[in-house]
Design an enzyme around this catalytic site. Sequence first.
Site, mmCIF file in Angstrom:
data_model
loop_
_atom_site.group_PDB
_atom_site.id
_atom_site.type_symbol
_atom_site.label_atom_id
_atom_site.label_comp_id
_atom_site.label_asym_id
_atom_site.label_seq_id
_atom_site.Cartn_x
_atom_site.Cartn_y
_atom_site.Cartn_z
ATOM 1 N N GLY A 177 76.369 57.159 -30.617
ATOM 2 C CA GLY A 177 75.448 56.688 -31.646
ATOM 3 C C GLY A 177 76.184 56.359 -32.936
ATOM 4 O O GLY A 177 77.085 57.087 -33.339
ATOM 5 N N ARG A 203 77.477 52.842 -24.735
ATOM 6 C CA ARG A 203 77.556 53.932 -23.768
ATOM 7 C C ARG A 203 78.374 53.429 -22.581
ATOM 8 O O ARG A 203 78.333 52.257 -22.233
ATOM 9 C CB ARG A 203 76.162 54.334 -23.291
ATOM 10 N N ASP A 222 79.629 64.199 -29.633
ATOM 11 C CA ASP A 222 79.981 65.066 -28.510
ATOM 12 C C ASP A 222 80.502 64.276 -27.309
ATOM 13 O O ASP A 222 81.549 64.606 -26.739
ATOM 14 C CB ASP A 222 78.747 65.886 -28.115
ATOM 15 N N THR A 241 78.748 61.587 -36.456
ATOM 16 C CA THR A 241 77.398 61.668 -35.904
ATOM 17 C C THR A 241 76.456 62.210 -36.972
ATOM 18 O O THR A 241 76.834 63.121 -37.717
ATOM 19 C CB THR A 241 77.327 62.576 -34.657
ATOM 20 N N ASP A 255 73.988 64.003 -36.408
ATOM 21 C CA ASP A 255 73.394 65.258 -35.942
ATOM 22 C C ASP A 255 74.064 66.501 -36.508
ATOM 23 O O ASP A 255 73.489 67.587 -36.467
ATOM 24 C CB ASP A 255 73.447 65.323 -34.410
ATOM 25 N N ASP A 301 76.435 68.214 -35.275
ATOM 26 C CA ASP A 301 76.476 69.197 -34.192
ATOM 27 C C ASP A 301 77.845 69.324 -33.530
ATOM 28 O O ASP A 301 77.950 69.804 -32.407
ATOM 29 C CB ASP A 301 75.430 68.852 -33.129
ATOM 30 N N ARG A 320 69.266 65.533 -31.939
ATOM 31 C CA ARG A 320 69.561 65.873 -30.558
ATOM 32 C C ARG A 320 69.191 67.322 -30.310
ATOM 33 O O ARG A 320 68.047 67.694 -30.475
ATOM 34 C CB ARG A 320 71.035 65.571 -30.240
ATOM 35 N N GLU A 349 56.570 72.912 -45.847
ATOM 36 C CA GLU A 349 55.896 74.206 -45.673
ATOM 37 C C GLU A 349 56.366 74.917 -44.410
ATOM 38 O O GLU A 349 56.373 76.146 -44.334
ATOM 39 C CB GLU A 349 54.381 74.009 -45.626
ATOM 40 N N LYS A 392 45.362 75.207 -51.038
ATOM 41 C CA LYS A 392 46.357 74.197 -50.689
ATOM 42 C C LYS A 392 45.725 73.222 -49.707
ATOM 43 O O LYS A 392 45.228 73.626 -48.654
ATOM 44 C CB LYS A 392 47.594 74.848 -50.075
#
Length: 319
Positions: free
Chosen positions: A11, A72, A103, A125, A127, A129, A171, A187, A213
Amino acid sequence: MKRIGVLTSGGDAPGMNAAVRAVVRKAIYHDIEVYGIYQGYSGLINGNIKKLELGSVGDIIHRGGTTLYSARCLEFKTKEGQQKGIEQLKKHGIDGLVVIGGDGSYRGAKALTEQGFPCVGVPGTIDNDIPGTEFTIGFDTALNTVIDAIDKIRDTATSHERTFIIEVMGRHAGDIALWAGLAGGAETIVIPEDNFDMDEVANRLKKGHERGKKHSIIVVAEGVMSGPEFAEKLEKATNFETRVSVLGHIQRGGSPTAFDRVLASRLGAHAVELLLEGKGGRAVGIEKNRLVDYDIIEALAMPHRVDLDMYRLSKELSI
């Protein structure tokens, strides 16, 4: 080390172009030729490789996406596909490779490393991650995109006195949801690293409603479930009317923030330095604002950890 290659894979992420620019210019500064590999591992297999000059990376530091394109490539997951890639690298006289991606990209670099070809992984990335680094290229830009969306959605949530569910990318990681939720005053934040209780979420909303609220923002990481699925479950538990916003691919685009541009420049240059030192099979990163690098095989074995202290803080501040 006479020639190095650089590719982006997986990505796209804002800041990838800044990383490519850093790789090219750092290498040329040290009299090393650089070859750009277009369309990721797919382009590597097909030999879509071109020499890059200083001007090739001019005026790209501020652009999102990747000028080397990305794709890909299932074939590269096979030994045969990897061997085709190595043959192309040898054909062009490339001695080392910088892989910018997430990854899956790292796993490709790991496979090449295991077959004796020196690679260095650069974490790109949104993400956030990738193990072995506190921040990945693109995360900060995506985070600011999400925060901007939350601020705008809150205006509508306030006007119509509704609960909004905002689904964000990531992801299997909850970093985008956690950081954006905390910065946006959500919240409730729901992340895959912590089991959530729908009854607890419902009770939190009901208590807020009882004290006057009339609107709420709930940020859900895609690794937990989809926004519409979460909204359906929440409506059954509360009878509150909800609206869902799936932010989608707008999180991956846009001009990179200053943080991402600087991070990408530092990491890209560091990757070249490692190759010049004869160090392949490494993954670069940043920890406590210092450049670090790990064995890429060991790095992939490390677990990704979200900051659960920050997660607890978000709950304390959203009472």
